[in-house]
Design a protein around this motif. Structure first.
Motif, PDB file in Angstrom:
ATOM      1  N   ILE A   1     -34.351 -12.346   2.885  1.00 38.93           N
ATOM      2  CA  ILE A   1     -33.792 -11.549   1.766  1.00 38.93           C
ATOM      3  C   ILE A   1     -32.570 -12.639   1.232  1.00 38.93           C
ATOM      4  O   ILE A   1     -31.639 -12.799   1.915  1.00 38.93           O
ATOM      5  CB  ILE A   1     -33.567 -10.105   2.080  1.00 38.93           C
ATOM      6  N   GLU A   2     -32.453 -12.667  -0.186  1.00 43.19           N
ATOM      7  CA  GLU A   2     -31.340 -13.144  -0.634  1.00 43.19           C
ATOM      8  C   GLU A   2     -30.719 -11.692  -1.172  1.00 43.19           C
ATOM      9  O   GLU A   2     -31.173 -11.044  -2.022  1.00 43.19           O
ATOM     10  CB  GLU A   2     -31.770 -13.892  -2.027  1.00 43.19           C
ATOM     11  N   THR A   3     -29.472 -11.663  -0.829  1.00 46.40           N
ATOM     12  CA  THR A   3     -28.810 -10.459  -0.667  1.00 46.40           C
ATOM     13  C   THR A   3     -28.028 -10.104  -2.174  1.00 46.40           C
ATOM     14  O   THR A   3     -27.880  -8.946  -2.500  1.00 46.40           O
ATOM     15  CB  THR A   3     -27.737 -10.004   0.371  1.00 46.40           C
ATOM     16  N   HIS A   4     -27.699 -11.309  -2.728  1.00 42.40           N
ATOM     17  CA  HIS A   4     -26.720 -11.042  -4.181  1.00 42.40           C
ATOM     18  C   HIS A   4     -25.804 -10.160  -3.857  1.00 42.40           C
ATOM     19  O   HIS A   4     -25.447  -9.363  -4.711  1.00 42.40           O
ATOM     20  CB  HIS A   4     -27.843 -10.492  -5.272  1.00 42.40           C
ATOM     21  N   ALA A   5     -25.342 -10.338  -2.847  1.00 39.80           N
ATOM     22  CA  ALA A   5     -23.928  -9.200  -2.372  1.00 39.80           C
ATOM     23  C   ALA A   5     -22.751  -9.577  -3.427  1.00 39.80           C
ATOM     24  O   ALA A   5     -22.050  -8.554  -3.734  1.00 39.80           O
ATOM     25  CB  ALA A   5     -23.609  -9.635  -0.976  1.00 39.80           C
ATOM     26  N   GLN A   6     -22.615 -10.875  -4.065  1.00 40.89           N
ATOM     27  CA  GLN A   6     -21.680 -10.998  -4.528  1.00 40.89           C
ATOM     28  C   GLN A   6     -21.543 -10.456  -6.052  1.00 40.89           C
ATOM     29  O   GLN A   6     -20.637 -10.286  -6.629  1.00 40.89           O
ATOM     30  CB  GLN A   6     -21.668 -12.681  -5.052  1.00 40.89           C
ATOM     31  N   ASN A   7     -22.680  -9.675  -6.305  1.00 35.08           N
ATOM     32  CA  ASN A   7     -22.913  -8.818  -7.612  1.00 35.08           C
ATOM     33  C   ASN A   7     -22.271  -7.598  -7.565  1.00 35.08           C
ATOM     34  O   ASN A   7     -22.242  -6.769  -8.543  1.00 35.08           O
ATOM     35  CB  ASN A   7     -24.470  -8.789  -7.934  1.00 35.08           C
ATOM     36  N   PHE A   8     -21.760  -7.080  -6.217  1.00 35.47           N
ATOM     37  CA  PHE A   8     -21.242  -5.781  -6.062  1.00 35.47           C
ATOM     38  C   PHE A   8     -19.656  -5.949  -5.805  1.00 35.47           C
ATOM     39  O   PHE A   8     -19.269  -6.689  -5.591  1.00 35.47           O
ATOM     40  CB  PHE A   8     -21.944  -5.110  -4.820  1.00 35.47           C
ATOM     41  N   ASP A   9     -19.038  -4.800  -6.118  1.00 40.73           N
ATOM     42  CA  ASP A   9     -17.504  -4.726  -5.927  1.00 40.73           C
ATOM     43  C   ASP A   9     -16.991  -5.098  -4.521  1.00 40.73           C
ATOM     44  O   ASP A   9     -16.079  -5.840  -4.405  1.00 40.73           O
ATOM     45  CB  ASP A   9     -16.930  -3.424  -6.476  1.00 40.73           C
ATOM     46  N   ASP A  10     -17.797  -4.492  -3.367  1.00 39.04           N
ATOM     47  CA  ASP A  10     -17.542  -4.675  -2.130  1.00 39.04           C
ATOM     48  C   ASP A  10     -18.853  -5.487  -1.561  1.00 39.04           C
ATOM     49  O   ASP A  10     -19.259  -4.820  -0.735  1.00 39.04           O
ATOM     50  CB  ASP A  10     -16.884  -3.568  -1.515  1.00 39.04           C
ATOM     51  N   PRO A  11     -18.879  -6.804  -1.487  1.00 41.77           N
ATOM     52  CA  PRO A  11     -20.165  -7.506  -0.997  1.00 41.77           C
ATOM     53  C   PRO A  11     -20.048  -7.029   0.430  1.00 41.77           C
ATOM     54  O   PRO A  11     -21.116  -6.919   0.867  1.00 41.77           O
ATOM     55  CB  PRO A  11     -19.774  -8.958  -1.239  1.00 41.77           C
ATOM     56  N   GLU A  12     -19.074  -7.241   1.105  1.00 42.48           N
ATOM     57  CA  GLU A  12     -19.126  -7.142   2.661  1.00 42.48           C
ATOM     58  C   GLU A  12     -19.666  -5.775   2.998  1.00 42.48           C
ATOM     59  O   GLU A  12     -20.532  -5.480   3.997  1.00 42.48           O
ATOM     60  CB  GLU A  12     -18.017  -7.250   3.225  1.00 42.48           C
ATOM     61  N   ALA A  13     -19.569  -4.748   2.548  1.00 37.32           N
ATOM     62  CA  ALA A  13     -19.561  -3.202   2.784  1.00 37.32           C
ATOM     63  C   ALA A  13     -20.895  -3.192   2.351  1.00 37.32           C
ATOM     64  O   ALA A  13     -21.991  -2.544   3.208  1.00 37.32           O
ATOM     65  CB  ALA A  13     -18.800  -2.392   2.049  1.00 37.32           C
ATOM     66  N   LYS A  14     -21.419  -3.662   1.235  1.00 33.85           N
ATOM     67  CA  LYS A  14     -23.038  -3.566   0.811  1.00 33.85           C
ATOM     68  C   LYS A  14     -23.708  -4.238   1.668  1.00 33.85           C
ATOM     69  O   LYS A  14     -24.964  -3.651   2.262  1.00 33.85           O
ATOM     70  CB  LYS A  14     -23.296  -4.098  -0.561  1.00 33.85           C
ATOM     71  N   THR A  15     -23.575  -5.372   2.198  1.00 32.84           N
ATOM     72  CA  THR A  15     -24.250  -6.265   3.158  1.00 32.84           C
ATOM     73  C   THR A  15     -24.509  -5.362   4.549  1.00 32.84           C
ATOM     74  O   THR A  15     -25.577  -5.250   5.150  1.00 32.84           O
ATOM     75  CB  THR A  15     -23.845  -7.517   3.313  1.00 32.84           C
TER      76      THR A  15
ATOM     77  N   GLN B   1     -28.973 -16.922   8.923  1.00 33.04           N
ATOM     78  CA  GLN B   1     -28.348 -16.782   7.555  1.00 33.04           C
ATOM     79  C   GLN B   1     -28.037 -18.033   6.897  1.00 33.04           C
ATOM     80  O   GLN B   1     -27.234 -18.717   7.987  1.00 33.04           O
ATOM     81  CB  GLN B   1     -27.128 -15.763   7.482  1.00 33.04           C
ATOM     82  N   ILE B   2     -28.279 -18.423   5.655  1.00 29.56           N
ATOM     83  CA  ILE B   2     -27.600 -19.631   5.073  1.00 29.56           C
ATOM     84  C   ILE B   2     -27.092 -18.863   3.695  1.00 29.56           C
ATOM     85  O   ILE B   2     -28.085 -18.362   2.828  1.00 29.56           O
ATOM     86  CB  ILE B   2     -28.665 -20.644   4.685  1.00 29.56           C
ATOM     87  N   GLY B   3     -25.931 -19.130   3.515  1.00 27.20           N
ATOM     88  CA  GLY B   3     -25.601 -18.725   2.310  1.00 27.20           C
ATOM     89  C   GLY B   3     -25.601 -17.256   2.164  1.00 27.20           C
ATOM     90  O   GLY B   3     -25.404 -16.285   3.103  1.00 27.20           O
ATOM     91  N   ASP B   4     -26.076 -16.567   1.043  1.00 33.47           N
ATOM     92  CA  ASP B   4     -26.505 -15.304   0.730  1.00 33.47           C
ATOM     93  C   ASP B   4     -27.744 -14.829   1.243  1.00 33.47           C
ATOM     94  O   ASP B   4     -28.173 -13.767   0.826  1.00 33.47           O
ATOM     95  CB  ASP B   4     -26.002 -14.573  -0.258  1.00 33.47           C
ATOM     96  N   VAL B   5     -28.765 -15.710   1.910  1.00 28.84           N
ATOM     97  CA  VAL B   5     -29.979 -15.576   2.319  1.00 28.84           C
ATOM     98  C   VAL B   5     -30.040 -15.107   3.790  1.00 28.84           C
ATOM     99  O   VAL B   5     -29.419 -15.889   4.411  1.00 28.84           O
ATOM    100  CB  VAL B   5     -31.145 -16.536   2.017  1.00 28.84           C
ATOM    101  N   ILE B   6     -30.604 -14.048   4.045  1.00 27.09           N
ATOM    102  CA  ILE B   6     -30.567 -13.519   5.584  1.00 27.09           C
ATOM    103  C   ILE B   6     -31.861 -13.592   6.007  1.00 27.09           C
ATOM    104  O   ILE B   6     -32.968 -13.271   5.362  1.00 27.09           O
ATOM    105  CB  ILE B   6     -29.999 -12.268   5.837  1.00 27.09           C
ATOM    106  N   VAL B   7     -32.223 -13.517   7.253  1.00 24.13           N
ATOM    107  CA  VAL B   7     -33.421 -13.409   7.835  1.00 24.13           C
ATOM    108  C   VAL B   7     -33.338 -12.085   8.933  1.00 24.13           C
ATOM    109  O   VAL B   7     -32.301 -12.036   9.704  1.00 24.13           O
ATOM    110  CB  VAL B   7     -33.913 -14.692   8.809  1.00 24.13           C
ATOM    111  N   LEU B   8     -34.388 -10.992   8.543  1.00 24.56           N
ATOM    112  CA  LEU B   8     -34.689  -9.973   9.786  1.00 24.56           C
ATOM    113  C   LEU B   8     -35.478 -10.150  10.290  1.00 24.56           C
ATOM    114  O   LEU B   8     -36.992 -10.382   9.797  1.00 24.56           O
ATOM    115  CB  LEU B   8     -34.595  -8.723   8.897  1.00 24.56           C
ATOM    116  N   ARG B   9     -35.548 -10.114  11.500  1.00 22.31           N
ATOM    117  CA  ARG B   9     -36.979  -9.857  12.328  1.00 22.31           C
ATOM    118  C   ARG B   9     -37.020  -8.691  13.443  1.00 22.31           C
ATOM    119  O   ARG B   9     -36.105  -8.090  13.638  1.00 22.31           O
ATOM    120  CB  ARG B   9     -36.900 -11.235  13.411  1.00 22.31           C
TER     121      ARG B   9
END
Length: 244
Positions: free
Chosen positions: A203-217, A234-242
């Protein structure tokens, strides 16, 4: 205004690339259809293989080869084509892309590596509680965003993850690749029952689009944990969930 020398350098690189490959784009060993109307910077990223590098690296490392794959946000089908090449010829690939102006290009690229394999491209948006989503198309053909009231210039039918998963065999596990400009948060929060069948999510999270990226993630990761998915890379704002 773009630097004229930079523009010239990119145009020359694109032109040389097309002449060298019979008028087509070659990306990581795959021939692709990329319209002239796509922004120069994007076409140059494709020819220089700088396009979605984080996503490609994590797909090559973590994507299961034998499971059906659902991709949300197919865009030009560049990632879709590599997904099709990466998985078993018998595995389903379902791609969802909202922009009707590029869905044919997306489908052509998605099918190209294995034309007889089960590949489906759907024109639609991932959204909850609505029947359709209005988008504003940017000047760049392949870029759009959810529109404010009255400013949309195309409408896409809304789908949920649950609705898309109905196209898979009953109870089948699947992998998910998601790049939908922030829509992944609602999907992860709302569609938890079907997410219990997800084996791997990139998933590319696009957290930077939100006011509080850390909380959103953190909210996204908490929702993932509640259905048995844990972050493994994780690389950049792309994360892997398994699945645990």
């Amino acid at each position: 205004m773009p630097n004229p020398l930079t523009v010239l350098r990119k145009n020359l690189a694109i032109g040389w690339h097309l002449r060298s490959h019979g008028g087509e784009f070659l990306h990581r060993g795959l021939r692709l259809q990329i319209p002239q109307s796509v922004k120069r910077d994007v076409r140059h990223m494709i020819v220089s293989e700088d396009y979605e590098n984080e996503e490609f690296e994590l797909i090559s490392k973590w994507l299961p080869k034998d499971l059906p794959v659902i991709e949300f946000g197919g865009c030009l089908g560049v990632v879709s084509a590599h997904l099709r090449r990466s998985i078993s010829p018998e595995a389903q690939l379902i791609v969802v892309e909202a922009n009707p102006h590029i869905v044919d290009v997306c489908e052509a690229n998605a099918r190209r590596p294995a034309t007889d394999s089960p590949t489906e491209v759907i024109c639609g948006a991932i959204a909850y509680g609505v029947e359709e989503v209005s988008f504003q198309l940017r000047r760049n053909l392949h870029v759009s965003r959810i529109a404010s009231e009255g400013e949309g210039n195309f409408v896409a039918p809304a789908f949920t993850l649950s609705k898309i998963v109905e196209r898979l065999p009953p109870q089948a596990s699947f992998a998910l690749v998601c790049d939908i400009e922030g829509g992944e948060y609602e999907m992860m929060a709302v569609d938890k029952t079907v997410l219990e069948r997800c084996d791997t999510a990139i998933i590319e999270t696009h957290a930077q689009n939100f006011d509080d990226p850390e909380a959103k993630t953190k909210f996204l990761l908490s929702d993932a944990e509640s259905v048995g998915l844990s972050q493994v890379d994780q690389i950049g704002d792309v994360i892997v969930l398994r699945r645990k």
